[in-house]
Design a protein around this motif. Sequence first.
Motif, PDB file in Angstrom:
ATOM      1  N   GLU A   1       0.691  -1.196   0.133  1.00  0.00           N
ATOM      2  CA  GLU A   1       0.027   0.049  -0.035  1.00  0.00           C
ATOM      3  C   GLU A   1       0.877   1.187   0.068  1.00  0.00           C
ATOM      4  OE1 GLU A   1      -4.197   1.695   2.166  1.00  0.00           O
ATOM      5  OE2 GLU A   1      -2.942  -0.085   3.192  1.00  0.00           O
ATOM      6  N   VAL A   2       1.961   1.375   0.557  1.00  0.00           N
ATOM      7  CA  VAL A   2       2.851   2.374   0.864  1.00  0.00           C
ATOM      8  C   VAL A   2       3.606   2.537  -0.560  1.00  0.00           C
ATOM      9  CG1 VAL A   2       5.122   3.419   1.395  1.00  0.00           C
ATOM     10  CG2 VAL A   2       3.460   2.072   3.089  1.00  0.00           C
ATOM     11  N   VAL A   3       3.788   1.596  -1.146  1.00  0.00           N
ATOM     12  CA  VAL A   3       4.594   1.561  -2.451  1.00  0.00           C
ATOM     13  C   VAL A   3       3.632   2.019  -3.572  1.00  0.00           C
ATOM     14  CG1 VAL A   3       5.937   0.058  -4.518  1.00  0.00           C
ATOM     15  CG2 VAL A   3       6.257  -0.055  -2.155  1.00  0.00           C
ATOM     16  N   GLY A   4       2.269   1.489  -3.595  1.00  0.00           N
ATOM     17  CA  GLY A   4       1.290   1.728  -4.489  1.00  0.00           C
ATOM     18  C   GLY A   4       0.989   3.355  -4.397  1.00  0.00           C
ATOM     19  N   GLN A   5       0.818   3.864  -3.077  1.00  0.00           N
ATOM     20  CA  GLN A   5       0.426   5.216  -2.883  1.00  0.00           C
ATOM     21  C   GLN A   5       1.664   6.089  -3.581  1.00  0.00           C
ATOM     22  OE1 GLN A   5      -2.652   5.548  -1.766  1.00  0.00           O
ATOM     23  NE2 GLN A   5      -2.468   7.898  -2.335  1.00  0.00           N
ATOM     24  N   SER A   6       2.833   5.666  -3.426  1.00  0.00           N
ATOM     25  CA  SER A   6       4.197   6.465  -3.855  1.00  0.00           C
ATOM     26  C   SER A   6       4.104   6.277  -5.360  1.00  0.00           C
ATOM     27  CB  SER A   6       5.528   5.596  -3.410  1.00  0.00           C
ATOM     28  OG  SER A   6       5.460   5.476  -1.950  1.00  0.00           O
ATOM     29  N   LEU A   7       3.711   5.230  -6.061  1.00  0.00           N
ATOM     30  CA  LEU A   7       3.543   5.277  -7.281  1.00  0.00           C
ATOM     31  C   LEU A   7       2.386   6.405  -7.913  1.00  0.00           C
ATOM     32  CD1 LEU A   7       3.654   1.405  -7.821  1.00  0.00           C
ATOM     33  CD2 LEU A   7       5.542   3.052  -8.218  1.00  0.00           C
TER      34      LEU A   7
ATOM     35  N   SER B   1      18.495   7.018 -10.227  1.00  0.00           N
ATOM     36  CA  SER B   1      18.244   5.482 -10.376  1.00  0.00           C
ATOM     37  C   SER B   1      16.765   5.430  -9.761  1.00  0.00           C
ATOM     38  CB  SER B   1      19.091   4.831  -9.549  1.00  0.00           C
ATOM     39  OG  SER B   1      20.562   5.253  -9.615  1.00  0.00           O
ATOM     40  N   GLY B   2      15.840   6.119 -10.474  1.00  0.00           N
ATOM     41  CA  GLY B   2      14.544   5.785 -10.083  1.00  0.00           C
ATOM     42  C   GLY B   2      13.830   4.325 -10.794  1.00  0.00           C
ATOM     43  N   LEU B   3      14.420   4.127 -11.930  1.00  0.00           N
ATOM     44  CA  LEU B   3      14.032   2.911 -12.609  1.00  0.00           C
ATOM     45  C   LEU B   3      14.628   1.706 -12.009  1.00  0.00           C
ATOM     46  CD1 LEU B   3      14.724   3.723 -16.695  1.00  0.00           C
ATOM     47  CD2 LEU B   3      12.474   3.732 -15.301  1.00  0.00           C
ATOM     48  N   GLN B   4      15.614   1.651 -11.403  1.00  0.00           N
ATOM     49  CA  GLN B   4      16.184   0.640 -10.500  1.00  0.00           C
ATOM     50  C   GLN B   4      15.135   0.238  -9.374  1.00  0.00           C
ATOM     51  OE1 GLN B   4      17.787   2.947 -12.072  1.00  0.00           O
ATOM     52  NE2 GLN B   4      19.967   2.382 -12.466  1.00  0.00           N
ATOM     53  N   ALA B   5      14.885   1.609  -8.812  1.00  0.00           N
ATOM     54  CA  ALA B   5      13.778   1.382  -7.551  1.00  0.00           C
ATOM     55  C   ALA B   5      12.686   0.748  -7.936  1.00  0.00           C
ATOM     56  CB  ALA B   5      13.622   2.721  -6.935  1.00  0.00           C
ATOM     57  N   LEU B   6      12.170   1.098  -9.247  1.00  0.00           N
ATOM     58  CA  LEU B   6      10.803   0.392  -9.701  1.00  0.00           C
ATOM     59  C   LEU B   6      10.981  -0.954  -9.984  1.00  0.00           C
ATOM     60  CD1 LEU B   6       9.405   3.317 -11.982  1.00  0.00           C
ATOM     61  CD2 LEU B   6       8.678   2.854  -9.790  1.00  0.00           C
ATOM     62  N   GLU B   7      12.116  -1.445 -10.571  1.00  0.00           N
ATOM     63  CA  GLU B   7      12.293  -2.663 -10.908  1.00  0.00           C
ATOM     64  C   GLU B   7      12.040  -3.826  -9.918  1.00  0.00           C
ATOM     65  OE1 GLU B   7      16.262  -3.138 -12.355  1.00  0.00           O
ATOM     66  OE2 GLU B   7      15.627  -1.768 -14.263  1.00  0.00           O
ATOM     67  N   ARG B   8      12.144  -3.424  -8.386  1.00  0.00           N
ATOM     68  CA  ARG B   8      12.100  -4.611  -7.600  1.00  0.00           C
ATOM     69  C   ARG B   8      10.596  -4.770  -7.366  1.00  0.00           C
ATOM     70  NH1 ARG B   8      13.517  -2.374  -1.456  1.00  0.00           N
ATOM     71  NH2 ARG B   8      12.471  -4.270  -1.284  1.00  0.00           N
ATOM     72  N   HIS B   9       9.842  -3.963  -7.758  1.00  0.00           N
ATOM     73  CA  HIS B   9       8.153  -4.066  -7.761  1.00  0.00           C
ATOM     74  C   HIS B   9       7.594  -4.737  -9.087  1.00  0.00           C
ATOM     75  CE1 HIS B   9       8.509  -2.242  -3.811  1.00  0.00           C
ATOM     76  NE2 HIS B   9       9.008  -1.058  -4.447  1.00  0.00           N
ATOM     77  N   GLU B  10       8.337  -5.051 -10.153  1.00  0.00           N
ATOM     78  CA  GLU B  10       7.842  -5.253 -11.393  1.00  0.00           C
ATOM     79  C   GLU B  10       7.061  -6.654 -11.555  1.00  0.00           C
ATOM     80  OE1 GLU B  10      10.650  -3.226 -14.871  1.00  0.00           O
ATOM     81  OE2 GLU B  10      11.257  -5.069 -13.798  1.00  0.00           O
ATOM     82  N   LYS B  11       7.293  -7.323 -10.627  1.00  0.00           N
ATOM     83  CA  LYS B  11       6.795  -8.786 -10.517  1.00  0.00           C
ATOM     84  C   LYS B  11       5.729  -9.049  -9.444  1.00  0.00           C
ATOM     85  CE  LYS B  11      10.676 -11.111 -12.358  1.00  0.00           C
ATOM     86  NZ  LYS B  11      11.785 -12.326 -12.249  1.00  0.00           N
ATOM     87  N   GLU B  12       5.471  -7.954  -8.622  1.00  0.00           N
ATOM     88  CA  GLU B  12       4.231  -8.067  -7.758  1.00  0.00           C
ATOM     89  C   GLU B  12       2.836  -7.649  -8.388  1.00  0.00           C
ATOM     90  OE1 GLU B  12       4.988  -5.619  -4.258  1.00  0.00           O
ATOM     91  OE2 GLU B  12       7.153  -5.489  -4.728  1.00  0.00           O
ATOM     92  N   ALA B  13       1.802  -8.826  -8.084  1.00  0.00           N
ATOM     93  CA  ALA B  13       0.848  -8.641  -9.025  1.00  0.00           C
ATOM     94  C   ALA B  13      -0.089  -7.394  -8.669  1.00  0.00           C
ATOM     95  CB  ALA B  13       0.002  -9.809  -8.902  1.00  0.00           C
ATOM     96  N   GLN B  14      -0.035  -6.734  -7.491  1.00  0.00           N
ATOM     97  CA  GLN B  14      -0.810  -5.551  -7.223  1.00  0.00           C
ATOM     98  C   GLN B  14      -0.035  -4.340  -7.633  1.00  0.00           C
ATOM     99  OE1 GLN B  14      -1.138  -7.058  -2.814  1.00  0.00           O
ATOM    100  NE2 GLN B  14      -2.952  -5.855  -3.232  1.00  0.00           N
ATOM    101  N   LEU B  15       0.894  -4.413  -7.885  1.00  0.00           N
ATOM    102  CA  LEU B  15       1.772  -3.055  -8.564  1.00  0.00           C
ATOM    103  C   LEU B  15       2.207  -2.940  -9.870  1.00  0.00           C
ATOM    104  CD1 LEU B  15       3.881  -2.712  -5.342  1.00  0.00           C
ATOM    105  CD2 LEU B  15       1.775  -1.453  -5.653  1.00  0.00           C
TER     106      LEU B  15
ATOM    107  N   ARG C   1       0.737  -0.555 -12.617  1.00  0.00           N
ATOM    108  CA  ARG C   1       1.022   0.709 -12.225  1.00  0.00           C
ATOM    109  C   ARG C   1       2.738   0.868 -12.353  1.00  0.00           C
ATOM    110  NH1 ARG C   1      -1.736   1.523  -6.338  1.00  0.00           N
ATOM    111  NH2 ARG C   1      -1.453  -0.552  -6.215  1.00  0.00           N
ATOM    112  N   VAL C   2       3.479   0.148 -12.017  1.00  0.00           N
ATOM    113  CA  VAL C   2       4.972   0.288 -12.061  1.00  0.00           C
ATOM    114  C   VAL C   2       5.352   0.551 -13.770  1.00  0.00           C
ATOM    115  CG1 VAL C   2       7.256  -0.988 -12.093  1.00  0.00           C
ATOM    116  CG2 VAL C   2       5.888  -1.046 -10.056  1.00  0.00           C
ATOM    117  N   HIS C   3       4.681  -0.564 -14.371  1.00  0.00           N
ATOM    118  CA  HIS C   3       4.854  -0.276 -16.012  1.00  0.00           C
ATOM    119  C   HIS C   3       4.629   1.039 -16.316  1.00  0.00           C
ATOM    120  CE1 HIS C   3       5.406  -1.490 -20.143  1.00  0.00           C
ATOM    121  NE2 HIS C   3       4.085  -1.037 -20.235  1.00  0.00           N
ATOM    122  N   ALA C   4       3.294   1.488 -16.019  1.00  0.00           N
ATOM    123  CA  ALA C   4       2.681   2.900 -16.488  1.00  0.00           C
ATOM    124  C   ALA C   4       3.673   3.910 -16.000  1.00  0.00           C
ATOM    125  CB  ALA C   4       1.333   3.119 -15.731  1.00  0.00           C
ATOM    126  N   LEU C   5       4.240   3.869 -14.802  1.00  0.00           N
ATOM    127  CA  LEU C   5       5.176   5.078 -14.165  1.00  0.00           C
ATOM    128  C   LEU C   5       6.653   4.837 -15.077  1.00  0.00           C
ATOM    129  CD1 LEU C   5       5.279   7.509 -12.329  1.00  0.00           C
ATOM    130  CD2 LEU C   5       6.431   5.546 -10.446  1.00  0.00           C
TER     131      LEU C   5
END
Length: 272
Positions: free
Chosen positions: A217-223, A244-258, A261-265
């Motif tokens: 939920e924290v990550v989703g609201q950050s996105l 290095s924002g893209l690297q920060a996003l990569e860790r959440h690429e495989k989380e179903a709930q995120l 939104r990660v790809h869109a960002l």
Amino acid sequence: MCGRDPWASRDPAVPAASPAGDRGKGERAGSGQPSSRLAAPRDAADLHLVNNALLITHGALSTLGLLLLDLAGAVQRTEDAGLELLACPVLRCLSNLLTEAAVGAVGEQMQLRDERVVAALFILLQFFLQKQPSLLPEGLWLLNNLTANSPSFCTSLLSLDLIEPLLQLLPVSNVVSVLVLTVLCNVAEKGPAYCQHLWPGPLLCSLLGTLAFSDTEVVGQSLELLQLLFLYRPEAAQAFLQQSGLQALERHEKEAQLQDRVHALQQTALHS
């Protein structure tokens, strides 16, 4: 977190409560659309015992706002234990009534317009942080409901330079983090003029930090906040990539709930 502790030297004074005829200020014009982030009333099972609409028509919003100013003044004058127990029901009642006012047909004369409430609320948040951190969500829940549909209260938050103190609450807990980020989304969605006050500044650094959280939920609201920021401040997207924002996003690429939104960002950041 980056930089100094803005709570350390901050001691905003609450203006004295004015007579009833001078309580409100006119709503400033804003570019944001009405928000859907208003928090639902708490203790919903007991709401049938209270006619919130009737309380609002009898001026409860203004009365509770003035009481909040008095409580903020009291915590500045004394360190007596127990004041937080008085503040908590006031915060909760005011939050519930704001939810009712947003969904009902409430006349302008019955709405809460006293922008001093924002300064008072931050005094109470500082008090809670020192004395009873578990009560921080109550104050932040009210701040969310104040800023959800009000450009005026968002402007107060910015003009009082309260973004950095708000960001300093992020490490307290996941619940607090989500509420802080939601309030910032309320501000950002009001448009470019508001986002100019969010970046440049410490916000981007803080969001890179919250992207490292494990709480979905924290990550989703950050996105969501980053999407709004990049929409209205494309330059922030370039700074995000450079840090290095893209690297920060990569860790959440495989989380179903995120992952959507990660790809869109990612696409927004790369094409801003």
